[in-house]
Design a protein around this motif. Sequence first.
Motif, PDB file in Angstrom:
ATOM      1  N   UNK A   1       3.402  -7.941   3.936  1.00  0.00           N
ATOM      2  CA  UNK A   1       2.371  -8.313   2.970  1.00  0.00           C
ATOM      3  C   UNK A   1       1.336  -9.163   3.689  1.00  0.00           C
ATOM      4  N   UNK A   2       0.551  -9.947   2.988  1.00  0.00           N
ATOM      5  CA  UNK A   2      -0.595 -10.635   3.550  1.00  0.00           C
ATOM      6  C   UNK A   2      -0.245 -11.445   4.791  1.00  0.00           C
ATOM      7  N   UNK A   3      -0.951 -11.188   5.890  1.00  0.00           N
ATOM      8  CA  UNK A   3      -0.708 -11.912   7.135  1.00  0.00           C
ATOM      9  C   UNK A   3      -0.872 -13.413   6.905  1.00  0.00           C
ATOM     10  N   UNK A   4       0.080 -14.179   7.429  1.00  0.00           N
ATOM     11  CA  UNK A   4       0.014 -15.626   7.308  1.00  0.00           C
ATOM     12  C   UNK A   4       0.689 -16.190   6.083  1.00  0.00           C
TER      13      UNK A   4
ATOM     14  N   UNK B   1      -0.380  -7.744   6.673  1.00  0.00           N
ATOM     15  CA  UNK B   1      -1.499  -6.960   6.153  1.00  0.00           C
ATOM     16  C   UNK B   1      -2.767  -7.815   6.212  1.00  0.00           C
ATOM     17  N   UNK B   2      -3.827  -7.253   6.775  1.00  0.00           N
ATOM     18  CA  UNK B   2      -5.077  -7.983   6.895  1.00  0.00           C
ATOM     19  C   UNK B   2      -5.792  -8.145   5.567  1.00  0.00           C
TER      20      UNK B   2
ATOM     21  N   UNK C   1      -2.510  -1.696  -5.135  1.00  0.00           N
ATOM     22  CA  UNK C   1      -2.030  -2.364  -3.919  1.00  0.00           C
ATOM     23  C   UNK C   1      -1.930  -3.865  -4.171  1.00  0.00           C
ATOM     24  N   UNK C   2      -0.937  -4.505  -3.568  1.00  0.00           N
ATOM     25  CA  UNK C   2      -0.746  -5.939  -3.817  1.00  0.00           C
ATOM     26  C   UNK C   2      -0.244  -6.658  -2.570  1.00  0.00           C
ATOM     27  N   UNK C   3      -1.036  -6.683  -1.502  1.00  0.00           N
ATOM     28  CA  UNK C   3      -0.588  -7.408  -0.314  1.00  0.00           C
ATOM     29  C   UNK C   3      -0.488  -8.919  -0.518  1.00  0.00           C
TER      30      UNK C   3
ATOM     31  N   UNK D   1       0.844  -1.214   0.000  1.00  0.00           N
ATOM     32  CA  UNK D   1       0.000   0.000   0.000  1.00  0.00           C
ATOM     33  C   UNK D   1       0.868   1.249   0.000  1.00  0.00           C
ATOM     34  N   UNK D   2       1.932   1.243  -0.797  1.00  0.00           N
ATOM     35  CA  UNK D   2       2.867   2.368  -0.823  1.00  0.00           C
ATOM     36  C   UNK D   2       2.275   3.630  -1.435  1.00  0.00           C
ATOM     37  N   UNK D   3       1.244   3.483  -2.257  1.00  0.00           N
ATOM     38  CA  UNK D   3       0.598   4.641  -2.881  1.00  0.00           C
ATOM     39  C   UNK D   3      -0.897   4.564  -2.591  1.00  0.00           C
TER      40      UNK D   3
END
Length: 305
Positions: A239-242, A264-265, A116-118, A106-108
């Motif tokens: 990035x994506x949690x888990x 990231x949730x 965005x690309x978690x 979520x840099x922008x």
Amino acid sequence: MDTMRDRFVPVLSRLLDEDPRVAIILAEIGNVAFAETQRRHPDRVVNVGIREQLLVGAAAGLALTGLRPVVHTFASFLVERPFEQVKLDLGHQGVGAVLVSAAASFDWPAGGYTHMAPGDVALLDTLDGWTVHVPGHPDEAETLLRHAVAADDDKVYVRLSVQANREALPVDGKGFRTVREGRSGVVVAVGPMLDAVLAATEGLDVTVLYATTVRPFDTAALRRATESAGTDVVLVEPYLAGTSTAAANDALTDVPHRVLGLGVGRSELRRYGTVEEHVAAHGLDARSLRERIGGFVASGAAVHS
């Protein structure tokens, strides 16, 4: 301090000057930054326009001719949108490339969810044979980029971010680095998460491992750390949690253990805000991490007592 992407442009430009095998493929984003390099190497700086599937397909074609293509755009357009081409044109054909992303999770924020690309690293985890570098500082980004380009025909993903730690650490493009030792758990801090993790764990009796190369997952380093710190493991990923909990579980499959994945949730944050506000909303600021890591370690101590 320059951002990782600021560093990427001159480093890759020098690599094109030094190595006739190196080429860069762009999809409009970043084209202006490489204008001078394109004048020097018009046959090895290729802008395909806003065609992300073609971006990856063209890179695979260049790899088949013996070149070492570096592919660059925002993470959502590099991994998610052309995922079929990443899977087939690179993986199925057995050719390599270096994918270098920008914008991270979520840099922008003003760009919205399309930028965005978690889930990028988790998505690549469904494929075989990828090396994934997540630098935490521009100096580390330069080192890992050079490792990636030099890795012959390997498939490598380099995840750049505007988030960065204050200081760089030596990185080798291979394994985790121990930055703090304790006896009541192991915390793995990935890339830009290190400063927040160190602040969050100040005074806690935990080992902190620093990970800038997350795939292959450094099973040996995690197992060594748990020998003295115990088998309660916290993963803090930008990035994506888990994303790496399965890898940690596999590393410790023969011993009783607990794993907590922080990152990231999954819930989409629909207000632009700032990077710092997104960090806090996902619980990745030092104060939130302190509560979550401290609570996990304390509950583990109660279980083990």
